[in-house]
Design a protein around this motif. Structure first.
Motif, mmCIF file in Angstrom:
data_model
loop_
_atom_site.group_PDB
_atom_site.id
_atom_site.type_symbol
_atom_site.label_atom_id
_atom_site.label_comp_id
_atom_site.label_asym_id
_atom_site.label_seq_id
_atom_site.Cartn_x
_atom_site.Cartn_y
_atom_site.Cartn_z
ATOM 1 N N GLU A 1 0.843 -1.194 0.000
ATOM 2 C CA GLU A 1 0.000 0.000 0.000
ATOM 3 C C GLU A 1 0.878 1.244 0.000
ATOM 4 O O GLU A 1 2.019 1.215 0.477
ATOM 5 C CB GLU A 1 -0.904 0.027 1.236
ATOM 6 C CG GLU A 1 -1.910 -1.087 1.299
ATOM 7 C CD GLU A 1 -2.818 -0.972 2.512
ATOM 8 O OE1 GLU A 1 -2.837 0.106 3.135
ATOM 9 O OE2 GLU A 1 -3.516 -1.947 2.832
ATOM 10 N N PRO A 2 0.357 2.376 -0.494
ATOM 11 C CA PRO A 2 1.120 3.630 -0.431
ATOM 12 C C PRO A 2 1.434 4.000 1.012
ATOM 13 O O PRO A 2 0.642 3.737 1.925
ATOM 14 C CB PRO A 2 0.190 4.658 -1.088
ATOM 15 C CG PRO A 2 -0.715 3.848 -1.952
ATOM 16 C CD PRO A 2 -0.914 2.545 -1.216
ATOM 17 N N ALA A 3 2.579 4.614 1.216
ATOM 18 C CA ALA A 3 2.973 5.018 2.566
ATOM 19 C C ALA A 3 1.961 5.982 3.174
ATOM 20 O O ALA A 3 1.705 5.941 4.384
ATOM 21 C CB ALA A 3 4.357 5.654 2.526
ATOM 22 N N ALA A 4 1.387 6.869 2.345
ATOM 23 C CA ALA A 4 0.402 7.822 2.863
ATOM 24 C C ALA A 4 -0.846 7.102 3.380
ATOM 25 O O ALA A 4 -1.466 7.548 4.352
ATOM 26 C CB ALA A 4 0.021 8.826 1.782
ATOM 27 N N THR A 5 -1.209 5.997 2.743
ATOM 28 C CA THR A 5 -2.363 5.219 3.213
ATOM 29 C C THR A 5 -2.075 4.599 4.566
ATOM 30 O O THR A 5 -2.921 4.619 5.477
ATOM 31 C CB THR A 5 -2.706 4.117 2.193
ATOM 32 O OG1 THR A 5 -3.022 4.714 0.932
ATOM 33 C CG2 THR A 5 -3.895 3.289 2.668
ATOM 34 N N ILE A 6 -0.866 4.035 4.709
ATOM 35 C CA ILE A 6 -0.459 3.473 5.991
ATOM 36 C C ILE A 6 -0.441 4.562 7.063
ATOM 37 O O ILE A 6 -0.908 4.363 8.192
ATOM 38 C CB ILE A 6 0.929 2.818 5.872
ATOM 39 C CG1 ILE A 6 0.900 1.647 4.885
ATOM 40 C CG2 ILE A 6 1.436 2.371 7.241
ATOM 41 C CD1 ILE A 6 0.018 0.494 5.317
ATOM 42 N N ALA A 7 0.083 5.727 6.702
ATOM 43 C CA ALA A 7 0.161 6.839 7.648
ATOM 44 C C ALA A 7 -1.227 7.254 8.119
ATOM 45 O O ALA A 7 -1.448 7.506 9.313
ATOM 46 C CB ALA A 7 0.885 8.023 7.010
ATOM 47 N N GLN A 8 -2.177 7.344 7.194
ATOM 48 C CA GLN A 8 -3.534 7.746 7.569
ATOM 49 C C GLN A 8 -4.182 6.718 8.482
ATOM 50 O O GLN A 8 -4.882 7.073 9.446
ATOM 51 C CB GLN A 8 -4.383 7.945 6.319
ATOM 52 C CG GLN A 8 -5.741 8.584 6.594
ATOM 53 C CD GLN A 8 -5.606 9.969 7.195
ATOM 54 O OE1 GLN A 8 -5.041 10.865 6.568
ATOM 55 N NE2 GLN A 8 -6.115 10.164 8.414
ATOM 56 N N ARG A 9 -3.938 5.445 8.219
ATOM 57 C CA ARG A 9 -4.491 4.394 9.077
ATOM 58 C C ARG A 9 -3.915 4.491 10.491
ATOM 59 O O ARG A 9 -4.621 4.256 11.473
ATOM 60 C CB ARG A 9 -4.194 3.025 8.472
ATOM 61 C CG ARG A 9 -4.982 2.718 7.200
ATOM 62 C CD ARG A 9 -4.546 1.388 6.600
ATOM 63 N NE ARG A 9 -4.767 0.293 7.543
ATOM 64 C CZ ARG A 9 -4.257 -0.927 7.389
ATOM 65 N NH1 ARG A 9 -3.465 -1.186 6.338
ATOM 66 N NH2 ARG A 9 -4.509 -1.872 8.275
ATOM 67 N N ILE A 10 -2.642 4.862 10.580
ATOM 68 C CA ILE A 10 -2.015 5.043 11.897
ATOM 69 C C ILE A 10 -2.662 6.209 12.630
ATOM 70 O O ILE A 10 -3.020 6.124 13.807
ATOM 71 C CB ILE A 10 -0.507 5.267 11.744
ATOM 72 C CG1 ILE A 10 0.178 3.982 11.260
ATOM 73 C CG2 ILE A 10 0.114 5.741 13.057
ATOM 74 C CD1 ILE A 10 1.623 4.180 10.849
ATOM 75 N N LEU A 11 -2.828 7.330 11.929
ATOM 76 C CA LEU A 11 -3.404 8.525 12.556
ATOM 77 C C LEU A 11 -4.861 8.316 12.923
ATOM 78 O O LEU A 11 -5.358 8.925 13.886
ATOM 79 C CB LEU A 11 -3.253 9.719 11.607
ATOM 80 C CG LEU A 11 -1.829 10.193 11.348
ATOM 81 C CD1 LEU A 11 -1.806 11.306 10.304
ATOM 82 C CD2 LEU A 11 -1.159 10.674 12.641
#
Length: 286
Positions: free
Chosen positions: A268-278
């Motif tokens: 997955e895109p890093a931004a997608t992973i980041a949003q899931r974390i946030l």
């Protein structure tokens, strides 16, 4: 137009005008040399023809720089809502190079991606891949300190995993040049599937040469710590890394490595992973 952009507008206009003036001066020199190459003494014709070519290359370089700064001015004037200078700059690179999929990357001291911005979704996806894989054409250009043109076969051979993912995006050609500030290399500008695979080195150098001062002006105006430039394309990733660092008890580089590894494993895109974390949907651990 926002007040932040207004601070830069006069500088960009002045740089565009200066580049245009230099282009006209080179064009005049080229015409004089071309006349001598045709009608001058036989002993001067070959040399004059070579000089004419040099002046024409310089002319095109200055015209490219002028196009980029004119695009910055026009886009700033049309900005109806707060827009980052980094995004405007990516679009200006796209306009000057005639390549819609253009990106700018800045590297950290350790050679990893510090920030990036893309002019369109394809360029953003390509730079996300470089962040996740921690390698690729723009990283290579920074390490070598010289421009590169790479096609699909070259990319697959040099970076098998990254190359496979890049090919899945439909990208077959990457042209990139380093962003220099004196002897230092700050990052790179990249063009994905440009209209011509033989995009002239002078044109690409002109674009890269125009990008760096804009980034440094922006850094100074924003009073960033250490004067470092930023593009704001990785804002959400850095926010998530800060959250992970606090949650896990590690430093930010380690948190970024965790985020990058999860994106690689999940595909997955890093931004997608980041949003899931946030959003609290995903928790990372050492």
């Amino acid at each position: 137009m926002t007040s932040d952009l207004g601070r830069h507008l006069h500088t960009w206009e002045a740089r565009a005008a200066l580049a245009e003036a230099r282009a006209e001066a080179e064009a005049r020199r080229a015409r004089r040399a071309e006349r001598v190459a045709v009608d001058g003494p036989e002993s001067l014709r070959a040399l004059s023809a070579e000089l004419a070519e040099v002046h024409r290359r310089n002319e095109e370089r200055h015209r490219t720089a002028a196009r980029m700064h004119r695009s910055l001015v026009q886009r700033a004037q049309l900005a109806g809502s707060p827009t980052s200078v980094g995004l405007l700059l990516a679009h200006a690179v796209a306009d000057a190079s005639r390549c819609p999929s253009s990106a700018i990357v800045l590297l950290a001291d350790d050679g990893s991606t510090a920030d990036f911005v893309g002019a369109d979704g394809l360029a953003e996806a390509a730079q996300d891949l470089e962040f996740v894989h921690d390698e690729g054409p723009l990283h290579s250009v920074c390490a070598r300190g010289e421009a590169r043109l790479l096609t699909g076969q070259d990319i697959q051979r040099e970076w098998p995993h990254y190359g496979q993912d890049l090919a899945a995006l439909g990208i077959s050609t990457v042209v990139a040049a380093p962003l220099r500030a004196g002897a230092a290399v700050l990052g790179a500008v990249g063009l994905f599937d440009p209209p011509s695979a033989t995009l002239g080195g002078e044109e690409l150098a002109a674009i890269a040469g125009g990008v760096t001062p804009v980034l440094l002006d922006h850094a100074d105006a924003e009073a960033r710590p250490g004067g470092g430039a930023a593009l704001d394309g990785m804002r959400i990733i850095h926010q998530a890394a800060g959250f992970v660092a606090s949650d896990v008890g590690c430093d930010v580089p380690a948190a970024l490595a965790l985020l990058r590894a999860r994106a690689f494993v999940c595909g997955e895109p890093a931004a997608t992973i980041a949003q899931r974390i946030l959003d609290g949907e995903l928790h990372l651990s050492l």
